[in-house]
Scaffold this motif. Structure first.
Motif, short mmCIF file in Angstrom:
data_model
loop_
_atom_site.label_atom_id
_atom_site.label_comp_id
_atom_site.label_asym_id
_atom_site.label_seq_id
_atom_site.Cartn_x
_atom_site.Cartn_y
_atom_site.Cartn_z
N PHE A 63 0.28 -0.93 -0.25
CA PHE A 63 0.51 0.07 -0.15
C PHE A 63 0.96 1.41 0.29
CE2 PHE A 63 -2.53 3.70 1.89
CZ PHE A 63 -3.47 3.54 1.56
N SER A 64 0.12 2.40 -0.95
CA SER A 64 1.02 3.82 -0.87
C SER A 64 0.15 4.71 -1.04
CB SER A 64 2.07 3.35 -2.06
OG SER A 64 2.83 5.35 -2.23
N GLU A 65 0.11 6.12 -0.06
CA GLU A 65 -0.37 6.42 -0.02
C GLU A 65 -0.17 7.69 -0.78
OE1 GLU A 65 3.02 7.98 1.97
OE2 GLU A 65 1.73 6.00 2.11
N PHE A 121 -1.34 11.55 7.07
CA PHE A 121 -1.22 11.45 8.80
C PHE A 121 -0.32 9.94 8.16
CE2 PHE A 121 -3.85 13.82 10.96
CZ PHE A 121 -3.01 14.73 12.30
N ASP A 122 -0.23 9.13 7.48
CA ASP A 122 0.46 8.47 6.57
C ASP A 122 1.52 8.52 6.12
OD1 ASP A 122 -0.05 5.48 7.17
OD2 ASP A 122 -0.32 5.04 5.11
N TYR A 123 0.87 9.46 5.29
CA TYR A 123 2.21 10.02 4.31
C TYR A 123 2.87 10.53 5.41
CZ TYR A 123 4.93 13.04 1.61
OH TYR A 123 5.99 14.02 0.76
N MET A 124 3.39 11.52 6.65
CA MET A 124 3.50 12.08 7.69
C MET A 124 4.75 10.99 8.52
SD MET A 124 3.47 14.70 7.10
CE MET A 124 4.82 15.69 9.01
N LYS A 125 4.50 9.91 7.94
CA LYS A 125 5.39 8.46 8.72
C LYS A 125 7.08 8.53 7.52
CE LYS A 125 3.34 5.35 7.75
NZ LYS A 125 2.57 3.57 7.48
N ARG A 126 6.61 9.81 7.46
CA ARG A 126 8.47 9.79 6.35
C ARG A 126 9.37 10.61 6.92
NH1 ARG A 126 7.19 7.37 1.07
NH2 ARG A 126 5.66 6.52 0.72
N PHE A 127 8.51 11.29 7.31
CA PHE A 127 8.93 12.51 8.13
C PHE A 127 9.70 12.42 9.47
CE2 PHE A 127 6.51 14.06 4.64
CZ PHE A 127 7.40 15.65 4.32
N LEU A 132 5.14 17.03 12.91
CA LEU A 132 3.25 16.45 12.67
C LEU A 132 3.01 17.79 12.86
CD1 LEU A 132 2.26 14.04 12.21
CD2 LEU A 132 1.95 13.69 14.47
N THR A 133 3.43 18.71 14.46
CA THR A 133 2.74 19.91 14.33
C THR A 133 2.09 20.30 13.05
OG1 THR A 133 4.21 19.65 16.08
CG2 THR A 133 2.74 22.19 15.96
N ALA A 134 3.06 20.82 12.18
CA ALA A 134 2.38 21.00 11.24
C ALA A 134 1.17 20.93 10.07
CB ALA A 134 4.24 21.04 10.04
N VAL A 135 0.66 19.98 10.61
CA VAL A 135 -0.13 19.53 9.52
C VAL A 135 -1.59 19.67 10.14
CG1 VAL A 135 -1.58 17.25 9.12
CG2 VAL A 135 1.18 16.98 9.22
N PHE A 136 -1.28 19.79 11.89
CA PHE A 136 -2.64 20.35 12.35
C PHE A 136 -2.52 21.64 12.26
CE2 PHE A 136 -1.41 16.57 15.06
CZ PHE A 136 -2.00 15.66 15.13
N LEU A 137 -1.38 21.55 11.87
CA LEU A 137 -1.48 23.78 11.84
C LEU A 137 -2.47 23.64 10.61
CD1 LEU A 137 -0.74 26.33 12.80
CD2 LEU A 137 1.63 26.60 11.47
N GLY A 138 -1.51 23.13 9.51
CA GLY A 138 -2.10 23.13 8.14
C GLY A 138 -3.87 22.84 8.13
N GLU A 139 -4.36 21.55 8.62
CA GLU A 139 -5.29 21.12 8.80
C GLU A 139 -6.18 23.02 9.89
OE1 GLU A 139 -6.65 17.72 9.90
OE2 GLU A 139 -5.32 16.53 8.21
N ALA A 211 16.42 19.43 4.46
CA ALA A 211 16.72 20.17 5.55
C ALA A 211 15.76 18.82 7.30
CB ALA A 211 14.66 20.57 5.83
N ASP A 212 16.19 18.49 6.77
CA ASP A 212 16.95 17.26 8.33
C ASP A 212 15.25 16.55 7.97
OD1 ASP A 212 18.64 15.48 9.22
OD2 ASP A 212 18.45 16.17 10.42
N ALA A 213 14.62 16.66 7.24
CA ALA A 213 13.45 16.06 7.60
C ALA A 213 12.93 14.92 7.64
CB ALA A 213 12.51 16.99 7.12
N VAL A 214 13.64 14.51 6.79
CA VAL A 214 13.54 12.30 6.84
C VAL A 214 14.02 11.69 7.92
CG1 VAL A 214 14.20 10.54 5.42
CG2 VAL A 214 14.23 12.91 4.21
#
Length: 216
Positions: A63-65, A121-127, A132-139, A211-214
């Motif tokens: 599975f890939s998101e 959120f599944d995609y954010m597992k790569r970071f 994760l805070t950026a996800v909540f901020l965007g939403e 950005a050393d985000a991985v």
């Protein structure tokens, strides 16, 4: 910042439609029943996250998101564009005029948005977890931005008493928004396009590595 912009596409289109219903109501045959119709569309669309969850379980590691994110953003752009130019169009069905274009686009957006949080959120597992805070901020901004656009647009339909042409009586005049529903939805579309660009940058450039985000 790119993660925040990408996650703006999660709910901003449907939030924008909800905010704009107060203006649409005066021009569509459903009138004040349209919020209930939109609510029913949203409830029916909740089957989509269940389907994606099943596919995720069934496919396992295969599975890939990523394809789902492309689908959510691109179809969101198309639906908002169609909605911008067709929200007021009606179709004669079952003995009366109905806003099928509006209802159809809303249902499509509801299918996408109800699934967006799941795959994003599944995609954010790569970071790394701090992003994760950026996800909540965007939403969170998906509710704020449509409201700010609505405030900039101004209310419509407010009755103001004015003197008639002969100056003997008072007649109601109704205020008009500063820009149309079409312009409003195109502004929402432009934000989703920015989300697509942000996702492409995250996906196909080395900005994440720089950005050393991985997630190690």
């Amino acid at each position: 910042m790119l993660i925040v912009i990408m996650n703006l596409s999660a709910w901003i289109d449907l939030e924008g439609v909800f905010a704009e219903l107060t203006i649409m109501i005066s021009f569509i045959p459903e009138g004040w029943t349209i919020p209930s119709v939109v609510g029913l569309c949203l409830c029916a669309a909740n089957i989509m996250p269940a389907i994606v969850t099943f596919l995720r379980w069934y496919q396992g590691k295969r599975f890939s998101e990523i394809p789902y994110i492309y689908i959510i953003i691109i179809i969101g752009i198309v639906s908002c564009c169609v909605l911008a130019f067709s929200w007021h169009k009606t179709t004669y069905l079952f003995g009366r005029e109905r806003s099928l274009w509006l209802i159809g686009c809303v249902f499509a957006l509801a299918l996408l948005d109800s699934t967006s949080s799941l795959v994003f959120f599944d995609y954010m597992k790569r970071f790394q977890i701090r992003y994760l805070t950026a996800v909540f901020l965007g939403e969170g901004f998906t509710g704020v931005i449509p409201t700010l656009l609505l405030l900039a647009q101004g209310s419509a339909g407010e009755a103001i008493c004015a003197q008639s042409s002969n100056g003997t009586t008072l007649e109601p005049t109704f205020t008009q928004p500063r820009f149309s529903v079409t312009v409003y939805m195109l502004l929402i579309t432009s934000i989703i396009i920015a989300s697509l660009i942000a996702f492409l940058l995250l996906r196909w450039t080395n900005i994440v590595i720089l950005a050393d985000a991985v997630e190690p």
